[in-house]
Design a protein around this motif. Sequence first.
Motif, PDB file in Angstrom:
ATOM      1  N   LYS A   1       8.032  -1.622  -0.209  1.00  0.00           N
ATOM      2  CA  LYS A   1       7.036  -1.840  -1.256  1.00  0.00           C
ATOM      3  C   LYS A   1       6.848  -3.332  -1.505  1.00  0.00           C
ATOM      4  O   LYS A   1       7.773  -4.012  -1.943  1.00  0.00           O
ATOM      5  CB  LYS A   1       7.451  -1.138  -2.550  1.00  0.00           C
ATOM      6  CG  LYS A   1       7.440   0.381  -2.451  1.00  0.00           C
ATOM      7  CD  LYS A   1       7.834   1.030  -3.763  1.00  0.00           C
ATOM      8  CE  LYS A   1       7.760   2.547  -3.678  1.00  0.00           C
ATOM      9  NZ  LYS A   1       8.144   3.208  -4.953  1.00  0.00           N
ATOM     10  N   GLN A   2       5.651  -3.827  -1.250  1.00  0.00           N
ATOM     11  CA  GLN A   2       5.363  -5.250  -1.422  1.00  0.00           C
ATOM     12  C   GLN A   2       5.107  -5.560  -2.896  1.00  0.00           C
ATOM     13  O   GLN A   2       4.337  -4.874  -3.560  1.00  0.00           O
ATOM     14  CB  GLN A   2       4.146  -5.646  -0.588  1.00  0.00           C
ATOM     15  CG  GLN A   2       3.881  -7.138  -0.565  1.00  0.00           C
ATOM     16  CD  GLN A   2       2.751  -7.484   0.380  1.00  0.00           C
ATOM     17  OE1 GLN A   2       2.426  -6.706   1.275  1.00  0.00           O
ATOM     18  NE2 GLN A   2       2.150  -8.649   0.193  1.00  0.00           N
TER      19      GLN A   2
ATOM     20  N   GLY B   1      12.198  -5.820  -4.002  1.00  0.00           N
ATOM     21  CA  GLY B   1      11.873  -5.469  -2.630  1.00  0.00           C
ATOM     22  C   GLY B   1      12.710  -6.264  -1.639  1.00  0.00           C
ATOM     23  O   GLY B   1      13.195  -5.713  -0.633  1.00  0.00           O
TER      24      GLY B   1
ATOM     25  N   TYR C   1       7.081  -5.228  -5.547  1.00  0.00           N
ATOM     26  CA  TYR C   1       7.476  -4.067  -6.356  1.00  0.00           C
ATOM     27  C   TYR C   1       7.926  -4.513  -7.746  1.00  0.00           C
ATOM     28  O   TYR C   1       8.717  -5.443  -7.890  1.00  0.00           O
ATOM     29  CB  TYR C   1       8.603  -3.315  -5.665  1.00  0.00           C
ATOM     30  CG  TYR C   1       9.196  -2.188  -6.465  1.00  0.00           C
ATOM     31  CD1 TYR C   1       8.495  -1.013  -6.685  1.00  0.00           C
ATOM     32  CD2 TYR C   1      10.464  -2.306  -7.031  1.00  0.00           C
ATOM     33  CE1 TYR C   1       9.045   0.024  -7.422  1.00  0.00           C
ATOM     34  CE2 TYR C   1      11.025  -1.278  -7.763  1.00  0.00           C
ATOM     35  CZ  TYR C   1      10.303  -0.113  -7.963  1.00  0.00           C
ATOM     36  OH  TYR C   1      10.850   0.903  -8.694  1.00  0.00           O
TER      37      TYR C   1
ATOM     38  N   ILE D   1      12.964   3.223   0.474  1.00  0.00           N
ATOM     39  CA  ILE D   1      11.527   3.258   0.159  1.00  0.00           C
ATOM     40  C   ILE D   1      11.094   1.956  -0.517  1.00  0.00           C
ATOM     41  O   ILE D   1      10.059   1.374  -0.168  1.00  0.00           O
ATOM     42  CB  ILE D   1      11.210   4.467  -0.741  1.00  0.00           C
ATOM     43  CG1 ILE D   1      11.456   5.772   0.023  1.00  0.00           C
ATOM     44  CG2 ILE D   1       9.764   4.410  -1.234  1.00  0.00           C
ATOM     45  CD1 ILE D   1      11.354   7.028  -0.831  1.00  0.00           C
ATOM     46  N   ILE D   2      11.906   1.454  -1.464  1.00  0.00           N
ATOM     47  CA  ILE D   2      11.563   0.214  -2.175  1.00  0.00           C
ATOM     48  C   ILE D   2      11.488  -0.970  -1.213  1.00  0.00           C
ATOM     49  O   ILE D   2      10.690  -1.892  -1.407  1.00  0.00           O
ATOM     50  CB  ILE D   2      12.596  -0.058  -3.287  1.00  0.00           C
ATOM     51  CG1 ILE D   2      12.450   0.973  -4.410  1.00  0.00           C
ATOM     52  CG2 ILE D   2      12.442  -1.467  -3.869  1.00  0.00           C
ATOM     53  CD1 ILE D   2      13.525   0.885  -5.470  1.00  0.00           C
TER      54      ILE D   2
ATOM     55  N   ASN E   1       8.666  -7.590   3.005  1.00  0.00           N
ATOM     56  CA  ASN E   1      10.008  -7.854   2.456  1.00  0.00           C
ATOM     57  C   ASN E   1      10.994  -8.189   3.569  1.00  0.00           C
ATOM     58  O   ASN E   1      11.799  -9.117   3.450  1.00  0.00           O
ATOM     59  CB  ASN E   1      10.507  -6.640   1.666  1.00  0.00           C
ATOM     60  CG  ASN E   1       9.691  -6.398   0.417  1.00  0.00           C
ATOM     61  OD1 ASN E   1       9.187  -7.329  -0.207  1.00  0.00           O
ATOM     62  ND2 ASN E   1       9.537  -5.134   0.041  1.00  0.00           N
TER      63      ASN E   1
ATOM     64  N   THR F   1       5.263  -0.393 -10.154  1.00  0.00           N
ATOM     65  CA  THR F   1       4.039  -0.722  -9.432  1.00  0.00           C
ATOM     66  C   THR F   1       4.347  -1.548  -8.184  1.00  0.00           C
ATOM     67  O   THR F   1       5.360  -2.248  -8.122  1.00  0.00           O
ATOM     68  CB  THR F   1       3.089  -1.515 -10.334  1.00  0.00           C
ATOM     69  OG1 THR F   1       3.763  -2.690 -10.800  1.00  0.00           O
ATOM     70  CG2 THR F   1       2.663  -0.678 -11.531  1.00  0.00           C
ATOM     71  N   PHE F   2       3.444  -1.491  -7.226  1.00  0.00           N
ATOM     72  CA  PHE F   2       3.552  -2.298  -6.013  1.00  0.00           C
ATOM     73  C   PHE F   2       2.173  -2.385  -5.366  1.00  0.00           C
ATOM     74  O   PHE F   2       1.274  -1.574  -5.665  1.00  0.00           O
ATOM     75  CB  PHE F   2       4.572  -1.703  -5.040  1.00  0.00           C
ATOM     76  CG  PHE F   2       4.218  -0.343  -4.512  1.00  0.00           C
ATOM     77  CD1 PHE F   2       3.620  -0.205  -3.264  1.00  0.00           C
ATOM     78  CD2 PHE F   2       4.485   0.802  -5.258  1.00  0.00           C
ATOM     79  CE1 PHE F   2       3.286   1.050  -2.772  1.00  0.00           C
ATOM     80  CE2 PHE F   2       4.158   2.053  -4.766  1.00  0.00           C
ATOM     81  CZ  PHE F   2       3.558   2.187  -3.518  1.00  0.00           C
ATOM     82  N   GLU F   3       1.985  -3.370  -4.506  1.00  0.00           N
ATOM     83  CA  GLU F   3       0.678  -3.590  -3.885  1.00  0.00           C
ATOM     84  C   GLU F   3       0.414  -2.605  -2.754  1.00  0.00           C
ATOM     85  O   GLU F   3      -0.612  -1.929  -2.722  1.00  0.00           O
ATOM     86  CB  GLU F   3       0.576  -5.026  -3.358  1.00  0.00           C
ATOM     87  CG  GLU F   3       0.530  -6.074  -4.461  1.00  0.00           C
ATOM     88  CD  GLU F   3       0.388  -7.474  -3.908  1.00  0.00           C
ATOM     89  OE1 GLU F   3       0.242  -7.627  -2.668  1.00  0.00           O
ATOM     90  OE2 GLU F   3       0.421  -8.430  -4.708  1.00  0.00           O
ATOM     91  N   LYS F   4       1.345  -2.555  -1.803  1.00  0.00           N
ATOM     92  CA  LYS F   4       1.164  -1.678  -0.651  1.00  0.00           C
ATOM     93  C   LYS F   4       2.492  -1.532   0.091  1.00  0.00           C
ATOM     94  O   LYS F   4       3.452  -2.270  -0.164  1.00  0.00           O
ATOM     95  CB  LYS F   4       0.110  -2.238   0.298  1.00  0.00           C
ATOM     96  CG  LYS F   4       0.477  -3.609   0.839  1.00  0.00           C
ATOM     97  CD  LYS F   4      -0.603  -4.125   1.789  1.00  0.00           C
ATOM     98  CE  LYS F   4      -0.242  -5.520   2.323  1.00  0.00           C
ATOM     99  NZ  LYS F   4      -1.232  -6.033   3.273  1.00  0.00           N
ATOM    100  N   PHE F   5       2.536  -0.573   1.012  1.00  0.00           N
ATOM    101  CA  PHE F   5       3.695  -0.431   1.889  1.00  0.00           C
ATOM    102  C   PHE F   5       3.514  -1.369   3.082  1.00  0.00           C
ATOM    103  O   PHE F   5       2.474  -1.337   3.754  1.00  0.00           O
ATOM    104  CB  PHE F   5       3.835   1.012   2.380  1.00  0.00           C
ATOM    105  CG  PHE F   5       4.342   1.956   1.335  1.00  0.00           C
ATOM    106  CD1 PHE F   5       5.699   2.012   1.044  1.00  0.00           C
ATOM    107  CD2 PHE F   5       3.481   2.779   0.642  1.00  0.00           C
ATOM    108  CE1 PHE F   5       6.184   2.885   0.077  1.00  0.00           C
ATOM    109  CE2 PHE F   5       3.948   3.655  -0.321  1.00  0.00           C
ATOM    110  CZ  PHE F   5       5.306   3.699  -0.609  1.00  0.00           C
TER     111      PHE F   5
END
Length: 302
Positions: free
Chosen positions: A44-45, A269, A47, A40-41, A61, A53-57
């Motif tokens: 994550k952009q 990430g 991360y 999942i990580i 990465n 916290t992260f910006e978006k999927f």
Amino acid sequence: MKFSLITRELFSKIEPWLYLSPFLIFILIFTLYPVINVFIISFKQNYGFLRGTFEKFSFENYKYVLTDDKFQSAMLNTILYVLFVVPVSTCIAIFFANLLNQKLKGSAIFQTAFFMPMVTSVTAVGLIWRLMYNQQYGIINFVLSKFGIPKIGWVIDSKWSLMALIIFGIWNILPFTVILLLSGLQNIDEMYYTAAKVDGAKPAKIFFRITVPLLSPTIFLVCIVNTISSFKVFSELYPLFSGKPGPYFNLYTVVYYIRYAMIEKRKYGYAAAAAVILFLCVMIFTIIQLQVKKRMSKKGIK
């Protein structure tokens, strides 16, 4: 009475799961959850580990990692390491396991000598190998000089650093490989050898026509286990080059790149994406080996 019988039957079905529950909980928390979390990580952009916290999927990465020169070099070095270490160590281990399987006087001493590296710290042994690789007073260059070969900068010359790592990797993986192959040899029925000797078969023919085919399941098991282990090469690299990926940072491996991305760059990430790519590579190599084994088994090699 009927309620008691139903309760007893229900408990008999649940009881095995109650015994297994501590193990299953341990697997879920410390094995399955980390694997899923890393996957999942990896999407994550930007991360942030501490805040979560992260910006978006996204696939950013993976795009960065796959286009990063360091990762490309790390993947190439790792694949070369695997392609050399696994087959060479397996061939050497077959030879020594066959010798150790002979009922010779003092064979127990040699078995102990071969198995001792398994109970020795890789880091400590790596430091010894670093001294052995020393260009000026290392024992390896001393032996080579007796054959007229000039001194080689094993751990200070980028041209030889991968070879130094491969040689150490072969030595390090050899004891475990010998143990598995020796156990496989000891499970081969002596009847086959007796029949072959009665027919006048020579030792070389007995080895390639009887020993190797009957040992092939163990050989494939060894190759799969060693492939997985070799893809995760890190502990062999770290002591040889004083914590650096090679003398001129030329010997990144995938696991070292994951450490670099996570510890030095603080890009979790990127590290997670590299870990997922490594997992996919190991899975592909393992599937290929299993398919080869399956096809060879169909041809009569069992």
